[in-house]
Design an enzyme around this catalytic site. Sequence first.
Site, PDB file in Angstrom:
ATOM      1  N   ASP A  25       0.871  -1.160   0.000  1.00  0.00           N
ATOM      2  CA  ASP A  25       0.000   0.000   0.000  1.00  0.00           C
ATOM      3  C   ASP A  25       0.913   1.216   0.000  1.00  0.00           C
ATOM      4  OD1 ASP A  25      -1.691   2.098   0.488  1.00  0.00           O
ATOM      5  OD2 ASP A  25      -2.503   1.325   2.376  1.00  0.00           O
ATOM      6  N   LYS A  87       3.194  11.143  -3.333  1.00  0.00           N
ATOM      7  CA  LYS A  87       2.140  10.548  -4.160  1.00  0.00           C
ATOM      8  C   LYS A  87       1.293  11.622  -4.836  1.00  0.00           C
ATOM      9  CE  LYS A  87      -1.462   7.036  -3.540  1.00  0.00           C
ATOM     10  NZ  LYS A  87      -1.988   6.115  -2.531  1.00  0.00           N
ATOM     11  N   GLU A 187      -7.104   0.600  -4.617  1.00  0.00           N
ATOM     12  CA  GLU A 187      -7.111   0.495  -3.154  1.00  0.00           C
ATOM     13  C   GLU A 187      -8.452   0.020  -2.589  1.00  0.00           C
ATOM     14  OE1 GLU A 187      -5.785   4.369  -2.072  1.00  0.00           O
ATOM     15  OE2 GLU A 187      -3.749   3.973  -2.752  1.00  0.00           O
ATOM     16  N   ASP A 209     -12.870   5.403   1.281  1.00  0.00           N
ATOM     17  CA  ASP A 209     -11.438   5.465   1.598  1.00  0.00           C
ATOM     18  C   ASP A 209     -10.982   6.911   1.694  1.00  0.00           C
ATOM     19  OD1 ASP A 209      -8.701   5.457   1.684  1.00  0.00           O
ATOM     20  OD2 ASP A 209      -8.415   4.081   0.019  1.00  0.00           O
TER      21      ASP A 209
END
Lengths: 623, 164
Positions: A25, A87, A187, A209
């Site tokens: 992850d 990211k 994800e 999420d």
Amino acid sequence: MALLQIAEPGDKPAKPAHRLAVGIDLGTTNSLVAAPCAGKVEILPDADGGYLLPSIVHYGAEGEVTVGADARKSSLTDPGNTVVSVKRLLGRGVAELRDSPQYRHYEFAADRDDHSPAIVTRAGSKDPVEVSAEILKSLAKRAEHNLNGALEGAVITVPAYFNDAQRQQTKDAAKLAGLNVLRLLNEPTAAAVAYGLDSQDQGNIIVFDLGGGTFDVSLLSLQKGVFEVLSTGGDTHLGGDDFDQLLADWISEQAGLSITEVATQRAQLNQLATQLKHQLSELESVEVEFAGWQGELTRAEFADLCKPLVARTITTCRRVLRDGDLKVEDVDNIVMVGGSTRMPVVRDAVANFFGKPPLTNIDPDKVVAIGAGIQADVLIGNKPADSFLLLDVNPLSLGLETMGELVEKIIPRNTTIPVARAQEFTTFKDGQTAMSLHVVQGERELVSDCRSLARFELRGIPPMVAGAAKIRVTFQVDADGLLSAMAEELSTGVRSEIQVKPSYGLNSQQIEEMLQASQEHAREDMEIRALKEAQVEAAQLVDAIQAARAADGDLLTAEEGQQIDTAVAALAKAVQEADSKQLHEQTEALNRLSGEFAARRMDLHISKALRGESINKVESTPE
Amino acid sequence: MPQTYAIDVDALAAKYRELQGDAHPDRHSGADEAAKMRAVQLTSLINEGFATLKSPLKRAGYLLSLEGFDAEQVSQADLSMDLLMEQMQLRESLESLPKDESALDELADLKSDTEQKIAKRQQEFEVALTSNDLSDARRLFHEMQFLDKLLQEINSGEEQRLGY
């Protein structure tokens, strides 16, 4: 050496029979790595037992690169050489980031012709792919240490909302880190895998999420072991960081800080904001103190502050349900993912909208990595192939630019992938022999509102009147959500195709070069490790022989004793000087010289043993 | 699957999952590049087939294409004047609605009205196709295309007013 240490318990754990694959992850704030351990997929801890690796990379003054908690310390003391939340930079252009206040403390390299937002550090300019690769390398190292072997593959998760450029760069980063990517996995899908397998549910699942920097909602349907993503939606720029930012702004406003004070104390402000946010998940109110100002913040006040952000998340839920053609009451389970879903204000809003409490029994920080680990285990071939299957959709529409800067959608969003779709286009001028094709991604009508993915040309069209040529354009999206496009003139069969690469960032040539460079570094690293191991081994040999000399020195003649002592001294010197070549030669020399001594000791101890003494006891005396 | 307009959607979905279970690239992650490429192509075809048969409108177009009719080519001659008039009126009423949330109720009414019209055409289409009345089937298909387009516009109108 071997003879001198007969009693040493040298049994190493047997190499596992199954192939080693991990789930990763790669998060905005934290990253994790998971792998099957004793039949259950678990998060692999670092040396201190922690499982979260802060996604922070620091480029040190000595050329050393640190990742994780140590790098986080540097984000306060040396922010210019520390990269956080990389990211968010993946797949983006430097122009769009320069104006954003969020990135004002970074200096972006001006000399890059690839438009990538490379950050200037003392180690040179580092683009998001290189920085992400450092995080992945650190995770891979942790995994190999835990699992006692080399990794054969990895499943890496990406937000469902990631566009083609962001996915491609994630893959590039993995390649640069030396990882074999089995699959990029969305994800939310990974989270559903983590829950779905444990409870064998059938029905419709919403995965909510809210991570550090990205927000995703996915609607999945689970039927007889097949997960199908019905629709996805989200926001690549909404996450826990934004809640921190709101709190930081609130603090600086309350404390009456000037713009320069805010700028210079940004890191401290953010740290305090994060801390307060965490406390408010447990407490009803907290005391706040900053730069001499004191105050109080209640959970209700915080909820009020966050209202606009929370409302955005619920609007996205509404949209995803709509795209999946389901109603609120059709949703059977809501899976919560990401540390930010610990906030009561978020949980309450979700429970309220869906009319039922969300699932929270797996740690929301770990659930994605666990799901990725399960999928990695399947894809590498350790699990029976028919155990389950994931059917994903493409998150954003893919299309071509047509006359008038309009977008003609070829593959609409939420189409199940892999998918191939073709559409026919034609020329707009008499005698036109070439056509420029512009591939874009997004939901908007105008090209300028969508994201440009690639341009390519089709040449050699036979001259015809406008509108007579038939050009078939085919889009193919693979299981990772990556696109290739092909154009063909139907009467002649001339064709042109392109593998869509991100418009920003590295080309494959650069990646190869960087890979080579990293392999050279890997060689250096290996040499350093070999030296360290030789040093340890030599030091143990020196200790063992000195102890044996003290215990059984009378077995040696004076000359033999002299020779051994000289060799011991030479080896001790080599250990101190860290001279790899000397270490090997002297270790061998000493082993040769002491061979006879060891044999005599064996004889002596065996005859002693015959008189009733145990080998173990005897052998333990020299230690 | 039988080649009929009325289908068992659950059976279709089950068949689709069964086919994907064998063909999907994830089932061939250890295979060579050529096999993986074939898996991607085959899966794409299965996905496309499922998407076509699942959608009542696309399914109608596909069944007509099997009868040698190109669903992309709509000519004025196929369309009745009544249909065109009705469509214009519906569009006008859609555009005259207020641009804020106050229009949501009326949009919902318009939507369910359109959905009912589509359902009626679907039943008629099935009858026309079974009795091999292709010209009637074609007319109904065009009407469904128009109504579907209208439905999409109602939906996007709703989204705009909900602030998506």
